[in-house]
Write a protein that holds these residues in place. Structure first.
Motif, PDB file in Angstrom:
ATOM      1  N   ILE A   1      -2.844  23.092  -1.413  1.00  0.00           N
ATOM      2  CA  ILE A   1      -3.733  21.912  -1.295  1.00  0.00           C
ATOM      3  C   ILE A   1      -4.948  22.450  -0.420  1.00  0.00           C
ATOM      4  CG2 ILE A   1      -2.377  20.113  -1.449  1.00  0.00           C
ATOM      5  CD1 ILE A   1      -2.250  19.827   1.528  1.00  0.00           C
ATOM      6  N   GLY A   2      -6.125  21.628  -0.713  1.00  0.00           N
ATOM      7  CA  GLY A   2      -7.447  22.054  -0.168  1.00  0.00           C
ATOM      8  C   GLY A   2      -7.507  21.338   1.241  1.00  0.00           C
ATOM      9  N   SER A   3      -6.777  20.200   1.127  1.00  0.00           N
ATOM     10  CA  SER A   3      -6.885  19.199   2.412  1.00  0.00           C
ATOM     11  C   SER A   3      -5.709  18.134   2.389  1.00  0.00           C
ATOM     12  CB  SER A   3      -8.035  18.590   2.495  1.00  0.00           C
ATOM     13  OG  SER A   3      -8.239  17.287   1.808  1.00  0.00           O
TER      14      SER A   3
ATOM     15  N   LEU B   1      -2.609  15.018  -0.277  1.00  0.00           N
ATOM     16  CA  LEU B   1      -1.097  14.382  -0.461  1.00  0.00           C
ATOM     17  C   LEU B   1      -1.073  13.058  -0.858  1.00  0.00           C
ATOM     18  CD1 LEU B   1       0.123  15.934   3.112  1.00  0.00           C
ATOM     19  CD2 LEU B   1       0.449  16.702   0.695  1.00  0.00           C
ATOM     20  N   ASN B   2      -2.345  12.217  -0.690  1.00  0.00           N
ATOM     21  CA  ASN B   2      -2.204  10.762  -1.019  1.00  0.00           C
ATOM     22  C   ASN B   2      -2.883  10.527  -2.340  1.00  0.00           C
ATOM     23  OD1 ASN B   2      -1.276  10.175   1.649  1.00  0.00           O
ATOM     24  ND2 ASN B   2      -3.255   9.933   2.295  1.00  0.00           N
ATOM     25  N   THR B   3      -3.371  11.723  -2.925  1.00  0.00           N
ATOM     26  CA  THR B   3      -3.849  11.681  -4.243  1.00  0.00           C
ATOM     27  C   THR B   3      -3.256  12.457  -5.375  1.00  0.00           C
ATOM     28  OG1 THR B   3      -5.542  13.205  -3.931  1.00  0.00           O
ATOM     29  CG2 THR B   3      -6.284  10.941  -3.525  1.00  0.00           C
ATOM     30  N   ASP B   4      -2.377  13.359  -5.121  1.00  0.00           N
ATOM     31  CA  ASP B   4      -1.845  14.294  -5.859  1.00  0.00           C
ATOM     32  C   ASP B   4      -0.277  13.948  -5.778  1.00  0.00           C
ATOM     33  OD1 ASP B   4      -0.737  16.429  -7.299  1.00  0.00           O
ATOM     34  OD2 ASP B   4      -2.425  17.842  -6.421  1.00  0.00           O
TER      35      ASP B   4
ATOM     36  N   LYS C   1       0.862  -1.155   0.176  1.00  0.00           N
ATOM     37  CA  LYS C   1       0.149  -0.041   0.053  1.00  0.00           C
ATOM     38  C   LYS C   1       0.832   1.123  -0.059  1.00  0.00           C
ATOM     39  CE  LYS C   1      -1.765   1.212   4.297  1.00  0.00           C
ATOM     40  NZ  LYS C   1      -2.656   1.027   5.471  1.00  0.00           N
ATOM     41  N   PRO C   2       0.337   2.315  -0.759  1.00  0.00           N
ATOM     42  CA  PRO C   2       1.435   3.531  -0.913  1.00  0.00           C
ATOM     43  C   PRO C   2       1.589   4.160   0.565  1.00  0.00           C
ATOM     44  CG  PRO C   2      -0.884   3.747  -2.042  1.00  0.00           C
ATOM     45  CD  PRO C   2      -0.827   2.453  -1.499  1.00  0.00           C
ATOM     46  N   LYS C   3       2.475   4.914   0.785  1.00  0.00           N
ATOM     47  CA  LYS C   3       2.572   5.743   1.793  1.00  0.00           C
ATOM     48  C   LYS C   3       1.330   6.846   2.113  1.00  0.00           C
ATOM     49  CE  LYS C   3       5.954   7.867   4.808  1.00  0.00           C
ATOM     50  NZ  LYS C   3       7.396   7.389   5.171  1.00  0.00           N
ATOM     51  N   ASP C   4       1.217   6.951   3.292  1.00  0.00           N
ATOM     52  CA  ASP C   4       0.185   7.668   3.707  1.00  0.00           C
ATOM     53  C   ASP C   4       0.501   8.994   4.365  1.00  0.00           C
ATOM     54  OD1 ASP C   4      -2.139   9.171   4.691  1.00  0.00           O
ATOM     55  OD2 ASP C   4      -2.985   7.322   6.079  1.00  0.00           O
ATOM     56  N   TYR C   5       0.857   9.970   3.092  1.00  0.00           N
ATOM     57  CA  TYR C   5       1.481  11.195   3.566  1.00  0.00           C
ATOM     58  C   TYR C   5       0.634  12.130   4.266  1.00  0.00           C
ATOM     59  CZ  TYR C   5       4.857   9.664   0.351  1.00  0.00           C
ATOM     60  OH  TYR C   5       6.003   9.188  -0.507  1.00  0.00           O
ATOM     61  N   ALA C   6      -0.874  12.003   4.197  1.00  0.00           N
ATOM     62  CA  ALA C   6      -1.805  12.870   5.005  1.00  0.00           C
ATOM     63  C   ALA C   6      -1.599  12.503   6.423  1.00  0.00           C
ATOM     64  CB  ALA C   6      -2.989  12.541   4.467  1.00  0.00           C
ATOM     65  N   ALA C   7      -1.644  11.278   6.690  1.00  0.00           N
ATOM     66  CA  ALA C   7      -1.199  10.877   7.963  1.00  0.00           C
ATOM     67  C   ALA C   7       0.002  11.313   8.710  1.00  0.00           C
ATOM     68  CB  ALA C   7      -1.308   9.331   8.142  1.00  0.00           C
TER      69      ALA C   7
END
Length: 181
Positions: free
Chosen positions: A150-152, A156-159, A105-111
């Motif tokens: 960014i808006g939220s 960070l996980n999608t762009d 699974k890709p890294k969770d940059y938002a977290a």
């Protein structure tokens, strides 16, 4: 024998065996009444005595001496085949790890960003280096969203570009932290 010694001897044996006589034969010295080992020359096929065996030389020792070239060649051949197999298995492991890595699974940059914003050191860095108001979580989150465009944090996980901006920002923080603030 230690492995380092074995490695050195293996390399020497592999090299020397190529120039040693290709064939050893059993001879007998009628004057000394002792067995000998002779080397058969590759081109002329003449046999020349190279060792005289004393009476105290047992049959196993004589066998080792008489067949030493064949034994060394067999060991070198087995070692080389084993090395090839190890290299093949190592490559298989790397290939499997690569496949598994791409399936992870890709890294969770938002977290990662959310956790960083809770760190006192990160907040101090934002304040001292970037002049951010870090008096509460919302002000920190707003500063990060503005800084990363960014808006939220979920972006960070999608762009990928937003993720790259986050990684660069966080890398700057890590450098600041390592260099003693």
């Amino acid at each position: 024998m230690r492995m380092e010694t074995a490695r050195v001897l293996y390399l020497k044996a592999r090299s020397v065996i190529l120039s040693a006589s290709p064939d050893y034969v059993r001879l007998y010295d009628p004057n000394a009444k002792l067995p000998q080992i002779g080397a058969r020359h590759e081109r002329s096929h003449l046999v020349t005595p190279i060792a005289t065996l004393l009476r105290s030389c047992g049959p196993d020792d004589e066998d080792v001496l008489l067949n030493s070239r064949a034994y060394i060649e067999a060991c070198v051949l087995m070692a080389e085949a084993s090395f090839d197999q190890v290299r093949h298995l190592q490559q298989s492991v790397k290939d499997l790890q690569g496949e598994r890595g791409s399936a992870e699974k890709p890294k969770d940059y938002a977290a990662q960003c959310a956790m960083a914003c809770d760190k006192p050191a990160f907040r101090q860095w934002l304040s001292s280096v970037h002049g951010a108001d870090t008096s509460d979580r919302e002000r920190i989150a707003t500063f990060i969203r503005d800084k990363l465009d960014i808006g939220s944090r979920a972006e960070l996980n999608t762009d990928a570009e937003a993720a790259d901006r986050w990684k660069a920002l966080y890398a700057d923080f890590e450098v600041w932290q390592r260099t003693g603030q």
